[in-house]
Scaffold this motif. Structure first.
Motif, short mmCIF file in Angstrom:
data_model
loop_
_atom_site.label_atom_id
_atom_site.label_comp_id
_atom_site.label_asym_id
_atom_site.label_seq_id
_atom_site.Cartn_x
_atom_site.Cartn_y
_atom_site.Cartn_z
N GLU A 51 43.74 10.05 153.61
CA GLU A 51 42.97 9.90 152.25
C GLU A 51 41.59 9.53 152.40
OE1 GLU A 51 44.55 4.78 151.53
OE2 GLU A 51 45.83 6.46 150.24
N LYS A 52 41.07 8.14 153.59
CA LYS A 52 39.64 8.97 153.76
C LYS A 52 39.12 9.18 154.18
CE LYS A 52 40.05 3.42 152.81
NZ LYS A 52 40.76 1.83 153.63
N TYR A 80 36.32 8.23 156.92
CA TYR A 80 35.42 7.45 156.80
C TYR A 80 35.97 6.02 156.44
CZ TYR A 80 32.31 11.32 155.87
OH TYR A 80 32.01 12.20 156.13
N GLU A 81 35.60 5.03 157.35
CA GLU A 81 35.63 3.47 157.15
C GLU A 81 36.45 2.76 154.90
OE1 GLU A 81 34.22 -0.42 158.08
OE2 GLU A 81 32.81 1.41 158.86
N HIS A 82 35.34 4.20 154.74
CA HIS A 82 35.80 3.74 152.67
C HIS A 82 35.68 4.52 152.31
CE1 HIS A 82 33.97 -0.62 154.99
NE2 HIS A 82 35.40 -0.88 153.90
N PHE A 83 36.52 4.07 150.12
CA PHE A 83 36.78 5.78 149.79
C PHE A 83 34.68 5.51 149.70
CE2 PHE A 83 40.50 4.49 149.31
CZ PHE A 83 41.31 5.73 149.61
N LYS A 120 33.37 7.49 151.44
CA LYS A 120 33.31 9.15 151.44
C LYS A 120 32.76 10.23 150.70
CE LYS A 120 37.65 11.42 151.35
NZ LYS A 120 38.18 11.58 149.27
N GLU A 121 32.80 9.52 149.54
CA GLU A 121 32.26 9.87 147.60
C GLU A 121 31.26 9.91 148.66
OE1 GLU A 121 34.23 6.63 145.59
OE2 GLU A 121 36.15 7.99 145.83
N GLY A 148 36.25 4.91 145.19
CA GLY A 148 35.11 3.77 145.24
C GLY A 148 34.98 3.05 143.94
N ASP A 154 35.33 -1.74 148.61
CA ASP A 154 35.57 -0.37 147.37
C ASP A 154 36.23 -1.46 146.40
OD1 ASP A 154 35.40 1.83 148.95
OD2 ASP A 154 36.61 2.07 149.77
#
Ligand code: F6R
Length: 366
Positions: free
Chosen positions: A1-2, A5-8, A11-12, A155, A354
């Motif tokens: 879902e990410k 990437y390590e964090h949302f 990713k965003e 995030g 996040d």
């Protein structure tokens, strides 16, 4: 879902060339010189005849509102006031029937923004919404508006919603200016073409990630940060400081660069990193002098500059080069390195980026 990437949040940040494209899809058609936001049509006449525009929002959305103030005043020549929703609603504000209110909210659920809308509505103003979450309370409470279509933002620190909001507000200001005749046809066309180039420039700015990671490592233990910018980049300075505060818990302040000498300059010593947004625009030379003033007091300067800059390279400690774009569109690019800087500093300090402490994604209580 990410998406790997390590964090949302990361990713965003990296999604922004796509999300800005989504904000413009079906709305900007540069080669046909067309710009249309369907959700504005029904009440567009009210926008055309507005004596002033009042923008209400909170947090990052309020920063997008400040950028919009520059856009609407420069292009559509209509006076704009930008208000914190929480202050506006409790102040017995003067609202007239010829006022138009623009409410900006990612979640569409912010309690103070919703209450400000209800208050303005009760005085006869027309409300336009600029929201992300489709069908949320704010878009339902407004008479007209445009979604930013940035996709879900998970995030807590707002990133792609901010650039989506600015994209939509830019389109609104240009559409209004075009209809009012306050922008020339050639300038209008030029801006549509420049808007279409933004996603590729965002992509290019994202390539700075490794350099920014390096700089983050240098400054991760700082106790304070100052962010300075002028004009369109003043709200970006505020946004950069907010991002850092929220997720890394480092105290940071954003200021219009020219205000530095009225107080914050007293803070500067060799321990103080100062982030300048110093792109090649109408206030460039003035910002260069501010950089010199910081260096004279042994402050550490991180400067966001336009590609090919030579002057600042000689004085700043770190220079981050971003692609050139017209001044009015600069925030869409200059905010990217600041988002990345806050992200990397926070990760290096072991923070939960996040889900930062004490913060919620939508603030449904006042
Ligand atoms: C900043 C942040 C908050 C929100 C603010 C408004 O990263 O997330 O400052 O921007 O709470 O929220 P919305 O836009 O949902 O009304």
């Amino acid at each position: 879902e990410k998406g790997g990437y390590e964090h949302f949040m990361l990713k965003e940040i990296f999604e922004q060339s796509k999300s800005i494209t989504a904000s413009m899809r079906g709305r900007v058609v540069a080669d046909k010189h067309r710009l249309h936001l369907g959700g504005l049509t029904e009440y567009f006449n009210r926008l055309m005849s507005a004596d002033r525009i009042m923008i209400v929002a909170c947090g990052t959305s309020w920063h997008a509102g400040l950028v919009a103030e520059y856009l609407f005043e420069e292009f559509a020549r209509v006076p704009v006031e930008v208000e914190y929703a929480s202050e506006f609603r409790y102040r017995n504000p003067v609202i007239r029937e010829n006022d138009v209110v623009i409410a900006i909210s990612q979640s569409g659920e912010t309690a103070d923004t919703l209450a400000a809308i209800e208050l303005a509505k009760s005085k006869g103003a027309i409300i336009f919404g600029v929201c992300n979450v489709v069908g949320a309370s704010i878009p339902r409470a407004t008479q007209a508006g445009a979604y930013i279509h940035a996709g879900p933002e998970i995030g807590v620190a707002s990133t792609k919603a901010f650039t989506g909001q600015i994209t939509v507000l830019t389109m609104m200001a240009l559409m209004l200016a075009h209809r009012k005749g306050t922008i020339s046809e050639s300038k209008f066309r030029e801006f549509l073409a420049e808007l279409e180039k933004i996603p590729a420039k965002v992509e290019q700015a994202l390539k700075l990630n490794d350099q920014i990671k390096y700089i983050s490592d240098v400054f991760k233990d700082a106790r304070n940060f100052l962010y300075l910018g002028r004009g369109y980049n003043f709200p970006v300075a505020l946004e950069g400081a907010l991002k850092l505060k929220e997720i890394s818990y480092i105290h940071a302040e954003g200021y219009p660069a020219a205000e530095m000498k009225h107080g914050p300059i007293a803070l500067i010593d060799e321990e103080m990193p100062v982030v300048f947004i110093a792109t090649a625009d109408s206030s460039y030379e003035k910002v260069v002098s501010n950089i010199q003033e910081v260096k004279a007091r042994r402050g550490k300067v991180i400067a966001i500059v336009t590609e090919g800059d030579t002057q600042i390279k000689n004085i700043a400690d770190h220079v981050i080069e971003i692609p050139k774009t017209p001044e009015a569109l600069t925030p869409l690019i200059s905010v990217i390195p600041l988002q990345l800087l806050s992200y990397h500093v926070a990760v290096m300090r072991g923070c939960n980026v996040d889900q930062p402490r004490n913060l919620a994604k939508s603030v449904t209580v006042e």
